[in-house]
Design an enzyme around this catalytic site. Sequence first.
Site, PDB file in Angstrom:
ATOM      1  N   ALA A  82       0.813  -1.218   0.000  1.00  0.00           N
ATOM      2  CA  ALA A  82       0.000   0.000   0.000  1.00  0.00           C
ATOM      3  C   ALA A  82       0.844   1.264   0.000  1.00  0.00           C
ATOM      4  O   ALA A  82       1.996   1.267   0.421  1.00  0.00           O
ATOM      5  CB  ALA A  82      -0.916   0.003   1.221  1.00  0.00           C
ATOM      6  N   SER A 183       1.024 -16.531   3.103  1.00  0.00           N
ATOM      7  CA  SER A 183       1.399 -15.177   3.525  1.00  0.00           C
ATOM      8  C   SER A 183       0.845 -14.871   4.906  1.00  0.00           C
ATOM      9  O   SER A 183      -0.276 -15.251   5.231  1.00  0.00           O
ATOM     10  CB  SER A 183       0.850 -14.148   2.521  1.00  0.00           C
ATOM     11  OG  SER A 183       1.104 -12.825   2.965  1.00  0.00           O
ATOM     12  N   HIS A 185       1.042 -11.633   5.636  1.00  0.00           N
ATOM     13  CA  HIS A 185       0.893 -10.214   5.324  1.00  0.00           C
ATOM     14  C   HIS A 185       2.021  -9.376   5.936  1.00  0.00           C
ATOM     15  O   HIS A 185       1.800  -8.293   6.479  1.00  0.00           O
ATOM     16  CB  HIS A 185      -0.471  -9.703   5.780  1.00  0.00           C
ATOM     17  CG  HIS A 185      -1.611 -10.544   5.293  1.00  0.00           C
ATOM     18  ND1 HIS A 185      -1.956 -10.619   3.954  1.00  0.00           N
ATOM     19  CD2 HIS A 185      -2.458 -11.382   5.956  1.00  0.00           C
ATOM     20  CE1 HIS A 185      -2.976 -11.447   3.809  1.00  0.00           C
ATOM     21  NE2 HIS A 185      -3.297 -11.929   5.007  1.00  0.00           N
ATOM     22  N   ASP A 217       5.306 -15.322   0.231  1.00  0.00           N
ATOM     23  CA  ASP A 217       6.014 -14.065   0.436  1.00  0.00           C
ATOM     24  C   ASP A 217       6.462 -13.996   1.890  1.00  0.00           C
ATOM     25  O   ASP A 217       6.155 -14.868   2.688  1.00  0.00           O
ATOM     26  CB  ASP A 217       5.143 -12.853   0.065  1.00  0.00           C
ATOM     27  CG  ASP A 217       3.932 -12.666   0.985  1.00  0.00           C
ATOM     28  OD1 ASP A 217       3.933 -13.188   2.126  1.00  0.00           O
ATOM     29  OD2 ASP A 217       2.972 -12.000   0.573  1.00  0.00           O
ATOM     30  N   VAL A 220      11.895 -12.582   2.226  1.00  0.00           N
ATOM     31  CA  VAL A 220      12.832 -12.895   1.141  1.00  0.00           C
ATOM     32  C   VAL A 220      13.747 -11.696   0.909  1.00  0.00           C
ATOM     33  O   VAL A 220      13.283 -10.603   0.577  1.00  0.00           O
ATOM     34  CB  VAL A 220      12.087 -13.253  -0.154  1.00  0.00           C
ATOM     35  CG1 VAL A 220      13.072 -13.473  -1.294  1.00  0.00           C
ATOM     36  CG2 VAL A 220      11.235 -14.486   0.064  1.00  0.00           C
ATOM     37  N   GLY A 240       7.843  -7.813  -1.164  1.00  0.00           N
ATOM     38  CA  GLY A 240       7.050  -6.630  -0.837  1.00  0.00           C
ATOM     39  C   GLY A 240       7.900  -5.466  -0.401  1.00  0.00           C
ATOM     40  O   GLY A 240       8.159  -4.537  -1.164  1.00  0.00           O
TER      41      GLY A 240
END
Length: 291
Positions: A82, A183, A185, A217, A220, A240
């Site tokens: 975001a 994920s 998040h 995710d 990483v 991300g």
Amino acid sequence: MRCDLVCVDDFEKEARHSLPRNALEFYNTGADDEETLRENVAAFKRLRLIPRVLRDVDKVSIGGCKLLGQTVSSPICVAPTAMQKLAHEDGELATARACAKHGAKCSRGEMSKGRNVRGEVFKGRNVQGAKCEGAKCPYHQLTWDIVKWIKSATNMKIVLKGIHCEDDAKLAVDAGVDAIWVSNHGGRQLDGVPATVEMLPDIVLAVQGSPVEVYVDGGVRTGSDVLKVLALGANAVFIGRPVLWGLACGVRVSLSNLSRSVKVNFAGRVQDIVYECDDDSNYVWGGGNVL
């Protein structure tokens, strides 16, 4: 473009100096004590690669794998994050351009200006007797039945993000999704859950025998991290926060360096990576082509 930024950590350090404080705090913080945020990165350090030597490495490629039926040039993809304009004036557009340049798949969040994307998906749909009208859709009532309804209502591929355990992975397969995205998040939702790379093997095993793909995710940071999740059975890895740091410094270089790091660590084809690990070991066999 900065040529002295070599690895993802370099981009993070540079971003800490260049980003305004509010942006840095928004991007880097996690839920509660941030245990899961830290563990996402630390869990990779507990895994070890077992290399094989004296293999033919004349042709090195990280492409050629398929995601949702399409051949991609790299298993490294970009996750939705975001408020990217806090890092760069072009925000998501800059990220999309960098992905196009490097052949990376890019997912996006609710970026449609002036549109309630979630509300449009459920508009007119009765969710347990409550009719969805734009933003009034009762998200607390979303269930597996809704996932099945979405699958029946569209010809598009369905990727379910946020799976944490093998039981939910099996329910996702039963619901007809095309891919599961492991994920937590980025450790921003619920603290104390396992690192994603720790959850990955059980989830891969849970969907074995089905056509459902598995993505992951979280944490990483290096090319060897990418190799580890591929060896553990993931079809693709999404990044991300490194993209956000790259936005502040030149995201094309960030993506390029991460892809190059994979090639330096791995020689051969992604399809050749295999996972052979017993339950009591932290060692991951990388097939026959790890340098």
